[in-house]
Design a protein around this motif. Structure first.
Motif, mmCIF file in Angstrom:
data_model
loop_
_atom_site.group_PDB
_atom_site.id
_atom_site.type_symbol
_atom_site.label_atom_id
_atom_site.label_comp_id
_atom_site.label_asym_id
_atom_site.label_seq_id
_atom_site.Cartn_x
_atom_site.Cartn_y
_atom_site.Cartn_z
ATOM 1 N N LEU A 54 -11.790 8.532 43.685
ATOM 2 C CA LEU A 54 -10.790 8.021 44.170
ATOM 3 C C LEU A 54 -9.741 9.310 44.479
ATOM 4 O O LEU A 54 -9.338 9.302 45.498
ATOM 5 C CB LEU A 54 -9.884 7.211 43.212
ATOM 6 C CG LEU A 54 -8.572 6.802 43.484
ATOM 7 C CD1 LEU A 54 -8.506 5.860 44.695
ATOM 8 C CD2 LEU A 54 -8.025 5.894 42.381
ATOM 9 N N PRO A 55 -9.823 10.136 43.418
ATOM 10 C CA PRO A 55 -8.945 11.468 43.534
ATOM 11 C C PRO A 55 -9.222 12.114 44.902
ATOM 12 O O PRO A 55 -8.240 12.600 45.422
ATOM 13 C CB PRO A 55 -9.083 12.301 42.396
ATOM 14 C CG PRO A 55 -9.435 11.304 41.476
ATOM 15 C CD PRO A 55 -10.382 10.237 42.072
ATOM 16 N N GLY A 56 -10.412 12.177 45.396
ATOM 17 C CA GLY A 56 -10.790 12.986 46.551
ATOM 18 C C GLY A 56 -10.250 12.194 47.761
ATOM 19 O O GLY A 56 -9.770 12.800 48.603
ATOM 20 N N PHE A 57 -10.143 10.773 47.752
ATOM 21 C CA PHE A 57 -9.833 10.146 48.946
ATOM 22 C C PHE A 57 -8.079 10.131 48.949
ATOM 23 O O PHE A 57 -7.669 10.254 49.962
ATOM 24 C CB PHE A 57 -10.127 8.743 49.046
ATOM 25 C CG PHE A 57 -11.557 8.580 49.667
ATOM 26 C CD1 PHE A 57 -11.611 8.507 51.162
ATOM 27 C CD2 PHE A 57 -12.899 8.637 48.796
ATOM 28 C CE1 PHE A 57 -13.068 8.522 51.773
ATOM 29 C CE2 PHE A 57 -14.092 8.609 49.637
ATOM 30 C CZ PHE A 57 -13.973 8.332 50.952
ATOM 31 N N VAL A 58 -7.643 10.463 47.809
ATOM 32 C CA VAL A 58 -6.115 10.205 47.630
ATOM 33 C C VAL A 58 -5.482 11.861 48.286
ATOM 34 O O VAL A 58 -4.814 11.654 49.117
ATOM 35 C CB VAL A 58 -5.456 10.138 46.227
ATOM 36 C CG1 VAL A 58 -4.329 10.807 46.213
ATOM 37 C CG2 VAL A 58 -5.735 8.961 45.627
ATOM 38 N N GLN A 59 -6.360 12.645 47.882
ATOM 39 C CA GLN A 59 -6.359 14.101 48.316
ATOM 40 C C GLN A 59 -6.471 14.401 49.846
ATOM 41 O O GLN A 59 -5.758 15.036 50.409
ATOM 42 C CB GLN A 59 -6.965 15.038 47.520
ATOM 43 C CG GLN A 59 -6.555 15.203 46.068
ATOM 44 C CD GLN A 59 -7.864 16.112 45.278
ATOM 45 O OE1 GLN A 59 -8.631 16.525 45.738
ATOM 46 N NE2 GLN A 59 -7.315 16.204 43.960
ATOM 47 N N VAL A 150 -22.844 11.549 49.220
ATOM 48 C CA VAL A 150 -22.588 10.961 50.914
ATOM 49 C C VAL A 150 -21.535 9.888 50.926
ATOM 50 O O VAL A 150 -21.036 9.809 51.968
ATOM 51 C CB VAL A 150 -23.949 10.257 51.281
ATOM 52 C CG1 VAL A 150 -25.113 11.081 51.215
ATOM 53 C CG2 VAL A 150 -24.131 8.766 50.448
ATOM 54 N N SER A 151 -20.874 9.692 49.853
ATOM 55 C CA SER A 151 -19.616 8.952 49.872
ATOM 56 C C SER A 151 -18.259 9.207 49.585
ATOM 57 O O SER A 151 -17.229 8.687 49.613
ATOM 58 C CB SER A 151 -19.992 7.405 49.213
ATOM 59 O OG SER A 151 -19.866 7.833 47.778
ATOM 60 N N SER A 152 -18.384 10.905 49.252
ATOM 61 C CA SER A 152 -17.141 11.430 49.095
ATOM 62 C C SER A 152 -16.232 11.454 50.343
ATOM 63 O O SER A 152 -16.425 11.187 51.287
ATOM 64 C CB SER A 152 -17.582 12.659 48.398
ATOM 65 O OG SER A 152 -18.009 13.333 49.611
ATOM 66 N N ALA A 153 -14.907 11.711 49.914
ATOM 67 C CA ALA A 153 -14.032 11.886 51.011
ATOM 68 C C ALA A 153 -14.247 13.005 51.834
ATOM 69 O O ALA A 153 -14.304 12.974 53.271
ATOM 70 C CB ALA A 153 -12.507 12.287 50.196
#
Length: 160
Positions: A54-59, A150-153
């Motif tokens: 989640l933090p990766g996608f927020v950033q 493979v699913s990271s931001a």
């Protein structure tokens, strides 16, 4: 059967908690006529999900949206109250929509559930990310059990 690239997002009605109380939302509303990045985590407030996913996608939300994405959505088999609290804790408001799938209805329709019973979690969603354009899946990245690659931001941003 697991959803594949080229498939249409299943039509499901879910409930999420908004500033106006509990509201219904359909996947048709979320995906029709829009480009959406949806990522799924096994559970809110769990270690990898909270520390990285989640933090990766927020950033990276602004960079992802700069690539023509209308919305970034986090899906988890959790209740609306937990998803709202988790989003608030991670400053997701305005960046990532927190979509609860309390009964695993949507996750099951995608064919991407997992059995977390051994960890006391019951039925949950696999860790994955997908890109859909006008309700059609154009990219799908499903993690191997226990992996976060493979699913990271960052991985999704590279493919946009």
């Amino acid at each position: 059967m697991t959803i594949q690239v080229g498939d249409t997002i299943p039509s499901v009605t879910l409930k999420w908690l908004t500033d106006n109380g509990m509201q219904e939302v359909t996947t048709d509303e979320l995906f029709k006529g829009r480009k959406v990045v949806l990522f799924s985590v096994p559970g809110a407030f769990t270690p990898t999900c909270s520390a990285k996913h989640l933090p990766g996608f927020v950033q990276k939300a602004d960079a992802i949206k700069a690539k023509g994405v209308d919305e970034v959505v986090c899906l988890a088999v959790n209740d609306p109250f937990v998803m709202r609290a988790w989003g608030e804790k991670n400053n997701a408001s305005g960046k990532v929509a927190m979509l609860p799938d309390g009964n695993a209805t949507f996750t099951s329709a995608l064919g991407l559930t997992m059995d977390g019973s051994a960890h006391g979690l019951g039925t949950r969603g696999q860790r994955f990310a997908l890109v859909a354009e006008d309700g059609k899946v154009t990219q799908l990245a499903v993690e191997a059990p226990g992996k976060f690659e493979v699913s990271s931001a960052e991985a999704i941003l590279e493919k946009l």
